[in-house]
Enzyme design. Structure first.
Site, PDB file in Angstrom:
ATOM      1  N   TRP A  35     -10.186   0.644  -4.824  1.00 48.47           N
ATOM      2  CA  TRP A  35      -9.615   1.981  -4.549  1.00 48.47           C
ATOM      3  C   TRP A  35      -8.218   2.104  -5.176  1.00 48.47           C
ATOM      4  O   TRP A  35      -7.794   3.170  -5.578  1.00 48.47           O
ATOM      5  CB  TRP A  35      -9.565   2.156  -3.032  1.00 48.47           C
ATOM      6  CG  TRP A  35      -9.106   3.465  -2.496  1.00 48.47           C
ATOM      7  CD1 TRP A  35      -8.040   3.665  -1.646  1.00 48.47           C
ATOM      8  CD2 TRP A  35      -9.688   4.773  -2.690  1.00 48.47           C
ATOM      9  NE1 TRP A  35      -7.931   4.994  -1.316  1.00 48.47           N
ATOM     10  CE2 TRP A  35      -8.927   5.698  -1.943  1.00 48.47           C
ATOM     11  CE3 TRP A  35     -10.773   5.241  -3.438  1.00 48.47           C
ATOM     12  CZ2 TRP A  35      -9.216   7.073  -1.916  1.00 48.47           C
ATOM     13  CZ3 TRP A  35     -11.061   6.613  -3.409  1.00 48.47           C
ATOM     14  CH2 TRP A  35     -10.284   7.500  -2.663  1.00 48.47           C
TER      15      TRP A  35
ATOM     16  N   HIS B 174      -7.810  -5.396   0.255  1.00 51.03           N
ATOM     17  CA  HIS B 174      -6.564  -4.669   0.498  1.00 51.03           C
ATOM     18  C   HIS B 174      -5.840  -5.276   1.704  1.00 51.03           C
ATOM     19  O   HIS B 174      -6.221  -5.045   2.854  1.00 51.03           O
ATOM     20  CB  HIS B 174      -6.949  -3.214   0.778  1.00 51.03           C
ATOM     21  CG  HIS B 174      -5.813  -2.266   0.784  1.00 51.03           C
ATOM     22  ND1 HIS B 174      -5.127  -1.932  -0.358  1.00 51.03           N
ATOM     23  CD2 HIS B 174      -5.237  -1.571   1.792  1.00 51.03           C
ATOM     24  CE1 HIS B 174      -4.184  -1.056  -0.049  1.00 51.03           C
ATOM     25  NE2 HIS B 174      -4.224  -0.816   1.249  1.00 51.03           N
TER      26      HIS B 174
ATOM     27  N   SER C 183       0.814  -1.213   0.000  1.00 54.19           N
ATOM     28  CA  SER C 183       0.000   0.000   0.000  1.00 54.19           C
ATOM     29  C   SER C 183       0.857   1.278   0.000  1.00 54.19           C
ATOM     30  O   SER C 183       1.693   1.417  -0.872  1.00 54.19           O
ATOM     31  CB  SER C 183      -0.939  -0.067   1.200  1.00 54.19           C
ATOM     32  OG  SER C 183      -2.057   0.715   0.942  1.00 54.19           O
TER      33      SER C 183
END
Ligand code: GCU
Length: 422
Positions: free
Chosen positions: A352, A402, A261
């Site tokens: 996202w 995620h 991330s």
């Protein structure tokens, strides 16, 4: 005076408004043209490795420095004082040796302490080492109770017992599912862990972390094209690497920079800047990582600059909703890692981060790898779920959201084995 409730409503409505603008619809991606990877600013077509390295690569590094992540001060190659906090701890029933080290940086009367936690397979000299940042301190990555807690600032997280911006025992092991340390050791790899908040606490405040050590008299934040937090974290990873290279047990290892991330964005930028990283892995790195910014799917440049104004150089804000004016896009970041193997991983539900854009960011870096005669992904079509590609630019898409899973690590290990043959 506005009541608390009306303020709350206004905030909620503003949030809903901002979110409704998020596009997840592929058919709404406007046509875009990517900046050409193999053509210099002066219009020269780049045909050889020599031209790439001496002309275009240098140009692209400078563009990312000045326009996106911000330049790291040249003096930042600072040598720390090294304190060995633990030399040879026994871990994982004797399968691994644990070391804990503090790197103390000092400059301008200010200091910064960065903790390194290193696990090496017992009895194995110079194993390949994964180097990775974590979000909640080194103690969060395994159940091992001997890991020292970092005193640096951390965002509050009630579930982990963190309520005063201070890591507590409650954080121990909380991220163990993302770090299968024992499996990494069993596979013959070492692991070096750093807490990113040691290097720069993740908040919009430039008075802490590494930045102030390099301020001129009276300066309170970096200049418009100077380093934001991602550059600072990239810098810190390289200082960990300096240490590993100075230690006989790891001096001749291969070094794999891994990040998830925001820390995946960091591993790409860190890997681009420091060629000593032998292999780079970016998991779910999304916007400002590997995802093509011009697609504007999921998180956009404006969204990231609004929520995280401290991550990039201030200059990057001028590209809010102006992605087409960017002199770079994220495929060029991946290309800077060539010819070193790079691995990109996406997750289906991590919309996202724009999984398709992540694949394209990897795929469009191919021409740089091809200059070196390396094999690259064959198609611009994103591979199906759980069908990994292990060419020099590697990629997989896995089910789920995620996160970092065991499946991801199985691929990271297999890819590293294939490309870092001893
Ligand atoms: C947020 C942010 C992303 C980032 C992620 C993370 O979702 O918008 O850009 O990658 O946090 O670091 O977990």
């Amino acid at each position: 005076m506005k009541s608390f409730l009306s303020i709350l409503f206004t905030i909620l409505i503003m949030k809903a408004g901002a979110q409704s603008k998020v596009n997840y619809d592929e058919s709404k991606v406007e046509p875009y043209t990517l900046p050409e990877l193999l053509r210099s600013a002066g219009g020269q077509e780049i045909k050889t490795v020599k031209e790439w390295e001496s002309i275009r690569r240098t140009e692209i590094v400078r563009l990312f420095e000045e326009e996106v992540y911000g330049k790291i001060p040249a003096e930042a190659q600072l040598k720390p004082t090294i304190e060995i906090l633990e030399k040879e701890g026994e871990a994982f029933h004797g399968k691994a040796v644990r070391q804990q080290i503090a790197l103390d940086f000092e400059r301008n009367g200010q200091s910064l302490r960065v903790h390194l936690l290193v696990y090496l397979p017992a009895g194995q000299d110079n194993p390949p080492v994964f180097v990775g940042y974590n979000f909640y301190g080194n103690a969060s990555i395994t159940e091992d109770e001997n890991i020292l807690l970092s005193p640096s600032w951390v965002p509050n997280k009630k579930e982990f017992g963190i309520t005063e911006n201070q890591i507590t025992d409650g954080a121990r092991g909380q991220r163990a599912h993302r770090w299968p340390v024992e499996k990494i050791i069993d596979a013959g790899f070492g692991l070096a862990a750093i807490y990113y908040g040691d290097v720069d606490p993740d908040r919009d405040d430039f008075s802490d972390g590494i930045h102030p050590l390099f301020y001129e008299e009276g300066q309170t934040k970096p200049g418009p094209s100077e380093w934001g937090a991602i550059s600072a974290w990239a810098w810190g990873a390289s200082r960990a690497l300096d240490y590993l290279k100075s230690e006989p047990a790891t001096a001749n290892s291969k070094y794999i920079l891994f990040g998830h991330s925001r820390l995946g964005k960091t591993s790409l930028w860190g890997g681009a800047l420091d060629k000593r990283w032998d292999l780079v892995i970016a998991n779910n790195s999304g916007c400002g990582g590997v995802a093509i910014s011009r697609r504007k799917i999921g998180e956009t440049v404006e969204a990231i600059n609004t929520s995280f104004p401290h991550w990039f150089a201030d200059r990057f804000k001028k590209y809010n909703d102006q992605e087409n004016k960017m002199p770079v896009d994220q495929h060029m970041l991946v290309a800077l890692i060539a010819p070193r193997p790079v691995y990109i991983s996406s997750a289906v539900e991590d919309r996202w981060a724009d999984p398709v854009g992540e694949y394209l960011g990897a795929y469009y870096a191919s021409p740089a790898y091809q200059l070196y005669g390396l094999e690259t992904p064959a198609s611009d079509q994103q591979p199906s779920v759980s069908k990994p590609i292990h060419t020099s630019i590697g990629y997989h898409l896995r089910p789920g959201g995620h996160d970092v899973t065991d499946y991801d690590w199985e691929q990271f290990i297999a890819f590293s084995r294939k490309h870092l043959k001893p």
